[in-house]
Every structure is written in C-alpha cells, then in structure tokens.
Enzyme design. Structure first.
Site, PDB file in Angstrom:
ATOM      1  N   ASP A  93     -31.303  25.274 -46.663  1.00 45.78           N
ATOM      2  CA  ASP A  93     -31.604  23.968 -46.070  1.00 45.78           C
ATOM      3  C   ASP A  93     -32.138  23.061 -47.173  1.00 45.78           C
ATOM      4  O   ASP A  93     -33.136  23.383 -47.823  1.00 45.78           O
ATOM      5  CB  ASP A  93     -32.643  24.141 -44.959  1.00 45.78           C
ATOM      6  N   ASP A 100     -33.546  19.332 -47.787  1.00 45.34           N
ATOM      7  CA  ASP A 100     -34.057  18.124 -47.142  1.00 45.34           C
ATOM      8  C   ASP A 100     -34.628  17.190 -48.184  1.00 45.34           C
ATOM      9  O   ASP A 100     -35.397  17.616 -49.064  1.00 45.34           O
ATOM     10  CB  ASP A 100     -35.158  18.462 -46.130  1.00 45.34           C
ATOM     11  N   ASP A 120     -35.451  24.568 -48.916  1.00 45.60           N
ATOM     12  CA  ASP A 120     -36.558  24.957 -48.032  1.00 45.60           C
ATOM     13  C   ASP A 120     -36.573  26.488 -47.985  1.00 45.60           C
ATOM     14  O   ASP A 120     -35.785  27.111 -47.273  1.00 45.60           O
ATOM     15  CB  ASP A 120     -36.335  24.364 -46.646  1.00 45.60           C
TER      16      ASP A 120
END
Length: 402
Positions: free
Chosen positions: A104, A106, A310
C-alpha cells in the site's frame, strides 16, 4: 455528508454498480478464487459513521452484485487471504490457506496539493515495481498495480511462491525493500589487485552484482558528480562533512589534505570514467566511496532509493484491501487497474462520472484539478460538472445543492 448528499451519492453509485458487473474490465478486477475471500463493506447511508460489515463471502459475481445493489457501498474490500470458510464470523474459524503479497503506497498532501501528492505516490509505485521485478524476479503478469482511488496505489503480487509466507517472512521482504538490513559489504565488492592498473598489490571497488548494489553505485556516482561540479573550497568542505564508521568504532574526520587528494581523484577523468562503469581503482577515491556509502546508511539518506510503503499492510496476512474497479467513497474516483504507470493520470483516468452540471454548496474557497482543467470553487453555491461535485461531496468539503 447530509442526507440529501447521501441520496445523490447513493443513486449515482448504484447506477455505476448496476452496469459494472456486466463490464469486462470490472470483472477482470475480481480477485482469483473470489469464493475463498472474505469481503467487507462500508455503506453510504451509515456515513459519517464508519461501520465495516465483514465476514461476508460470495460464490459468484452475480451473488455479490445482488448484495451491492441492496446495500449501496461507499467502499468495497476483499481479503488478501484465501480461506476455507471465508464467511466464518471468527478469524480463527476461517481456515487460512495463504495470502497475496500486498503493498500500500499512500501520499501525504503537502503544498503541491492533491495532484502533486498523487504524482509522488506514482513515483513510489514505479520504484516498488522495479524492486519486485529486478530484485525478487516477479514477472509483470504476477503483479497487479491499482490506483487506490484515494491517496496512492495498491500493488498485489499473486505468485504461488509467496502465498504461504507468514508475517515474519513478509517483514523480511520489507526489510530488504526499505534498506533496514542493508550492509555496506553487500553493496561494495572488493577485488584484489596484483600488478594491474599500476599497483603492486591492494584492492579496488566494484559495483556489487545485486539490486541494491546497482542502486547504491548510482547514488555514489551522483554524489561524486555533485562534488565534482562544486568549487574547490566547497567540495573539500562537503567531503569533510561525511561522518563515517560503524557505531561500534570511531573514525576520525577527513583532513583537508586527504579531502584534497580525494577531490583530485574525482577530477581525474580517466579514473572517474572507470567509476561510472562500475570500477574504482584510486585508493583515495575508494576511501571516499566507502565514506559516502557508510554515511548515507547511517543518516538514512540511502532510504530515498527505497519505495515508501505502509509496512503493516504488507506484513498482515489477513488484510482487507480495496476491490479494483470499485468506487472510493472518499473521493468518488475509481480504484483503477493500471497497465502503464508512466501514462496514467488518476485525475483523468480514474474519473467515471459525467460532465452534467450539478449544484453544490462548498464550505470554502478552493481549486480542484480534474480532467486537465482547474475548477475554481467559491465558498457557497457553485455549478460544476458532476465528477467535480461527487469528488467534493465525497471529500467532505461540499454538500449537494439539488
């Protein structure tokens, strides 16, 4: 989001999903073995409360479609894991059978705003794919890259070799990606010299034949080129700033005399050209390279070569992740599968709603970049294209007018 806005968003989300389950692209985003996945949903009409309905399973896309149209979701998630009993209400009863490897990425909104954040996130996704393919040997067909619909990208690795990896093994992958376990000895290779290059004995440095070896060598050459272009006084000062040495030993700072010798080696075009080609034969330059690498490892600047991910998401073998092709309820953008990151623009390619004019009530003055245009929004009533209205309402900075 007030009730009028919820009705508006609910209606257009319903319209999207009523057609999506017939679209080839949407069905292609369904994860392998759909029936072995746990599913989770956050419903629009329960917002602003974030209530996750999970421990749900489906046997087919058609069964899932019935659920979605009855319970219009702001967000749709599926598990990275495969389960024997995905609908069981307790995790220990599900029967874990493996999990995809998930990353992930972000971004964080800064001065450049939303569009610059997305651009930075895309750069991180490109870095990650480079690691996955060059260092770990995954092939492109085993890697699914998805714009999350929000602040970045999700990368799914669906290679049978990783399905049974536990959390600890996945953390080891993270340690490699993020340079947590980087050892200078593994990125600088030394080779003995016997009479070559005008030296009677000793050693020279070579680029290590590894992913990190290639990246660190590129980092070193970039640093040396930066030093080479400085004037003499600034270059010597920059060299002397390098702090070198393992924590368990002390290394004295570089003297002006030694720094000058190092600079002289950098400015020797023959020596520097060999360095660009992966080999350092100058003792002074070798000492400088060692200092550059050790210093960058100690002060973490080398981590700039790593993708920013992440970490808890990757190590979690039971994670829920957004369904590709679904709408992100916090932006109104679609979680779009991406074949070519270089050509992908999320503020164009992930926009799915129409240009039909809609009225909104904004709580602030702002600018919105979408579909290659900049829309100036004033506080109060505005008429904007439907895709802008959906974006702002989902972001929580406007309400539907009528």
């Amino acid at each position: 989001m007030n009730e009028r806005s919820k009705r508006f968003i609910g209606k257009i989300f319903w319209n999207y999903y009523s057609n999506a389950f017939r679209e080839e692209e949407f069905l292609a985003g369904m994860p392998p073995r759909l029936e072995a996945r746990e599913w989770g949903f956050i419903q629009i009409y329960l917002l602003p409360k974030i209530v996750m309905r999970r421990h749900i399973s489906f046997q087919s896309p058609s069964e899932m479609k019935k659920f979605v149209l009855k319970n219009i979701p702001a967000h749709i998630y599926h598990s990275s894991a495969y389960y024997k009993y995905p609908g069981a209400d307790k995790m220990e009863k599900k029967g874990w059978e493996g999990a995809d490897l998930i990353f992930d990425i972000d971004g964080e909104i800064g001065r450049g705003g939303y569009s610059q954040m997305l651009l930075k996130a895309k750069e991180e996704a490109v870095k990650l794919k480079d690691f996955l393919m060059d260092d770990f040997g995954f092939v492109e067909r085993e890697i699914l890259t998805v714009f999350s619909g929000g602040r970045g990208y999700h990368v799914h690795v669906r290679d049978g070799a990783i399905l049974k990896l536990g959390g600890a093994e996945r953390r080891e992958i993270l340690d490699y990606l993020t340079a947590n376990s980087l050892d200078v000895k593994n990125v600088l290779r030394t080779t003995a010299v016997r009479g070559d290059y005008g030296a009677k004995s000793g050693y020279f440095y070579e680029e290590a034949n590894s992913g990190w070896g290639r990246r660190v060598w590129g980092y070193v050459i970039s640093f040396l080129e930066y030093i080479k272009d400085l004037d003499e006084e600034d270059a010597i000062e920059k060299i002397r700033e390098l702090k070198v040495g393992r924590k368990e030993k002390l290394v004295k700072n570089v003297s002006k005399e030694d720094a000058f010798k190092m600079l002289t080696s950098i400015k020797n075009e023959k020596i520097f050209d060999m360095a660009r080609n992966g080999k350092i034969i100058s003792k002074e330059l070798g000492n400088l390279v060692e200092r550059v690498v050790e210093s960058s490892v100690e002060d973490l600047s080398i981590k700039g070569l790593s993708p920013s991910v992440d970490e808890p998401v990757t190590s979690d073998i039971k994670r829920l992740i957004r369904l590709p092709g679904s709408i992100h309820g916090g932006s109104g953008l679609i979680a779009r599968m991406v074949d070519n990151l270089d050509d992908f623009d999320p503020l164009v390619d992930a926009v799915i709603f129409s240009e039909e004019e809609k009225k909104i009530i904004s709580d602030r003055n702002m600018e919105v970049e979408m579909m290659d245009n900049t829309y100036k929004i004033k506080k109060g009533e505005n008429k904007v294209p439907e895709f802008v209205a959906v974006f702002l309402i989902c972001r929580g900075v406007a309400e539907y007018g009528c």
